[in-house]
Design a protein around this motif. Sequence first.
Motif, PDB file in Angstrom:
ATOM      1  N   ILE A 111       1.142   0.428  -4.758  1.00 51.54           N
ATOM      2  CA  ILE A 111       0.796  -0.890  -4.579  1.00 51.54           C
ATOM      3  C   ILE A 111       1.427  -1.505  -3.494  1.00 51.54           C
ATOM      4  CG2 ILE A 111       0.235  -3.033  -5.415  1.00 51.54           C
ATOM      5  CD1 ILE A 111      -0.355  -1.896  -8.038  1.00 51.54           C
ATOM      6  N   ALA A 112       2.873  -1.486  -3.317  1.00 48.83           N
ATOM      7  CA  ALA A 112       3.572  -2.338  -2.550  1.00 48.83           C
ATOM      8  C   ALA A 112       3.644  -1.648  -1.048  1.00 48.83           C
ATOM      9  CB  ALA A 112       5.238  -2.265  -2.961  1.00 48.83           C
ATOM     10  N   ALA A 113       3.289  -0.180  -0.899  1.00 50.84           N
ATOM     11  CA  ALA A 113       3.141   0.352   0.326  1.00 50.84           C
ATOM     12  C   ALA A 113       1.644  -0.189   1.012  1.00 50.84           C
ATOM     13  CB  ALA A 113       2.945   1.794  -0.091  1.00 50.84           C
TER      14      ALA A 113
ATOM     15  N   VAL B 182       0.109  -8.387   3.574  1.00 50.31           N
ATOM     16  CA  VAL B 182      -0.258  -9.437   2.382  1.00 50.31           C
ATOM     17  C   VAL B 182      -0.093  -8.958   0.921  1.00 50.31           C
ATOM     18  CG1 VAL B 182      -1.805 -10.921   3.872  1.00 50.31           C
ATOM     19  CG2 VAL B 182      -2.701  -8.952   2.258  1.00 50.31           C
ATOM     20  N   GLU B 183       0.154  -9.930   0.221  1.00 46.10           N
ATOM     21  CA  GLU B 183       0.431  -9.479  -1.281  1.00 46.10           C
ATOM     22  C   GLU B 183      -0.946  -9.537  -2.002  1.00 46.10           C
ATOM     23  OE1 GLU B 183       2.692 -11.104  -5.339  1.00 46.10           O
ATOM     24  OE2 GLU B 183       3.841 -11.007  -3.274  1.00 46.10           O
ATOM     25  N   LEU B 184      -1.141  -8.807  -2.703  1.00 46.12           N
ATOM     26  CA  LEU B 184      -2.580  -8.670  -3.354  1.00 46.12           C
ATOM     27  C   LEU B 184      -2.566  -9.618  -4.375  1.00 46.12           C
ATOM     28  CD1 LEU B 184      -3.304  -4.817  -3.080  1.00 46.12           C
ATOM     29  CD2 LEU B 184      -4.505  -6.675  -1.971  1.00 46.12           C
ATOM     30  N   PRO B 185      -3.548 -10.265  -4.957  1.00 41.99           N
ATOM     31  CA  PRO B 185      -3.735 -11.023  -6.042  1.00 41.99           C
ATOM     32  C   PRO B 185      -3.312 -10.312  -7.259  1.00 41.99           C
ATOM     33  CG  PRO B 185      -5.568 -11.538  -4.597  1.00 41.99           C
ATOM     34  CD  PRO B 185      -4.724 -10.318  -4.072  1.00 41.99           C
TER      35      PRO B 185
ATOM     36  N   ASP C 122      -4.756 -10.112 -10.214  1.00 39.88           N
ATOM     37  CA  ASP C 122      -5.782  -9.267 -10.864  1.00 39.88           C
ATOM     38  C   ASP C 122      -6.083  -8.032 -10.171  1.00 39.88           C
ATOM     39  OD1 ASP C 122      -7.180 -10.674  -8.607  1.00 39.88           O
ATOM     40  OD2 ASP C 122      -8.958 -11.032  -9.889  1.00 39.88           O
ATOM     41  N   VAL C 123      -5.948  -7.901  -8.878  1.00 39.69           N
ATOM     42  CA  VAL C 123      -6.217  -6.915  -8.143  1.00 39.69           C
ATOM     43  C   VAL C 123      -5.228  -5.795  -8.210  1.00 39.69           C
ATOM     44  CG1 VAL C 123      -6.395  -5.784  -5.581  1.00 39.69           C
ATOM     45  CG2 VAL C 123      -7.275  -8.065  -6.251  1.00 39.69           C
ATOM     46  N   ARG C 124      -3.827  -6.234  -8.300  1.00 34.69           N
ATOM     47  CA  ARG C 124      -2.761  -5.339  -8.623  1.00 34.69           C
ATOM     48  C   ARG C 124      -2.952  -4.761  -9.919  1.00 34.69           C
ATOM     49  NH1 ARG C 124       2.294  -6.603  -7.943  1.00 34.69           N
ATOM     50  NH2 ARG C 124       2.819  -5.340  -6.082  1.00 34.69           N
ATOM     51  N   GLU C 125      -3.290  -5.699 -10.986  1.00 34.14           N
ATOM     52  CA  GLU C 125      -3.464  -5.151 -12.154  1.00 34.14           C
ATOM     53  C   GLU C 125      -4.653  -4.089 -12.556  1.00 34.14           C
ATOM     54  OE1 GLU C 125      -4.312  -7.102 -16.618  1.00 34.14           O
ATOM     55  OE2 GLU C 125      -3.774  -8.570 -15.137  1.00 34.14           O
ATOM     56  N   SER C 126      -5.595  -4.434 -11.595  1.00 32.41           N
ATOM     57  CA  SER C 126      -6.853  -3.305 -11.580  1.00 32.41           C
ATOM     58  C   SER C 126      -6.121  -1.975 -11.143  1.00 32.41           C
ATOM     59  CB  SER C 126      -8.059  -3.832 -10.996  1.00 32.41           C
ATOM     60  OG  SER C 126      -8.957  -3.178 -11.037  1.00 32.41           O
ATOM     61  N   TYR C 127      -5.501  -2.185 -10.178  1.00 35.28           N
ATOM     62  CA  TYR C 127      -5.050  -0.607  -9.551  1.00 35.28           C
ATOM     63  C   TYR C 127      -4.190  -0.368 -10.430  1.00 35.28           C
ATOM     64  CZ  TYR C 127      -8.151  -0.885  -5.656  1.00 35.28           C
ATOM     65  OH  TYR C 127      -9.480  -0.609  -4.830  1.00 35.28           O
ATOM     66  N   ARG C 128      -3.384  -0.879 -11.352  1.00 30.07           N
ATOM     67  CA  ARG C 128      -2.240  -0.320 -12.117  1.00 30.07           C
ATOM     68  C   ARG C 128      -3.140   0.405 -13.305  1.00 30.07           C
ATOM     69  NH1 ARG C 128      -0.057  -5.608 -12.610  1.00 30.07           N
ATOM     70  NH2 ARG C 128       1.358  -6.006 -11.008  1.00 30.07           N
ATOM     71  N   CYS C 129      -4.474   0.023 -13.557  1.00 28.93           N
ATOM     72  CA  CYS C 129      -5.222   0.639 -14.506  1.00 28.93           C
ATOM     73  C   CYS C 129      -5.742   1.979 -14.030  1.00 28.93           C
ATOM     74  CB  CYS C 129      -6.446  -0.467 -15.138  1.00 28.93           C
ATOM     75  SG  CYS C 129      -5.848  -1.556 -15.872  1.00 28.93           S
TER      76      CYS C 129
ATOM     77  N   TRP D 201      -9.300 -10.073   5.340  1.00 28.67           N
ATOM     78  CA  TRP D 201     -10.366  -9.782   4.287  1.00 28.67           C
ATOM     79  C   TRP D 201     -10.077  -8.403   3.978  1.00 28.67           C
ATOM     80  CZ3 TRP D 201     -15.062 -11.941   7.649  1.00 28.67           C
ATOM     81  CH2 TRP D 201     -15.066 -13.318   7.582  1.00 28.67           C
ATOM     82  N   ILE D 202      -9.899  -7.862   2.605  1.00 26.24           N
ATOM     83  CA  ILE D 202      -9.495  -6.708   2.355  1.00 26.24           C
ATOM     84  C   ILE D 202     -10.406  -5.828   1.666  1.00 26.24           C
ATOM     85  CG2 ILE D 202      -7.559  -5.243   1.098  1.00 26.24           C
ATOM     86  CD1 ILE D 202      -6.427  -7.567   3.296  1.00 26.24           C
TER      87      ILE D 202
END
Length: 190
Positions: free
Chosen positions: A32-34, A41-44, A46-53, A109-110
């Motif tokens: 995620i950090a990469a 930018v740092e992702l919100p 909820d987006v980070r949490e979703s991609y952790r799933c 816009w990501i």
Amino acid sequence: MQEIWARIEAALGRIAPEVVAAMPPGATEEEIAAVEAVIGVELPEDVRESYRCHDGLPGVLIGWHDALHSLAAMADDWRERVVDAGDPPWDEREEDGVIRRDVAWSAGWIPVIGIGNGDVICIDLDPPTPERRGQIIDWSHEGWRARYESAGLREFLERFAADLEADRYQVGGTGGARSGGGLPLVMLKD
């Protein structure tokens, strides 16, 4: 977000268990950090949490769109589009306080879901007001315009989970490249 993904997995498991079995694992904090380093930018959360799933969702068309991008696809799509960042809009549009109207494309816009025709669903990290940061917008290549979709990825995926649970999706044969290696393609019913 884990609860939403559990709902998505359970509903998909009823109609396409092979898709659930092939769902990618979650991304690591380093992955995620990469991507955040690439897009600047740092992702919100909820987006980070979703991609952790799960790192994307191949083989499942969300609404009338394509599948949820993996982090790698997100970064690739962003790289392709960022060259247009800051270009003026094709026409004069009045600022509405919801989505920036002074640019045709913003580097903030990501892209998270392609639509297959050049259009894209994005996380808006460059809204006109700070409280709208993280909203989901639907950007169209026709006229280079965007429209509001939802307050964030959590709300967007909750609607998707509800549609799956309400039996609004079906298996539509093998989707080839769109399904991530010949898995059945899950799509909205007509």
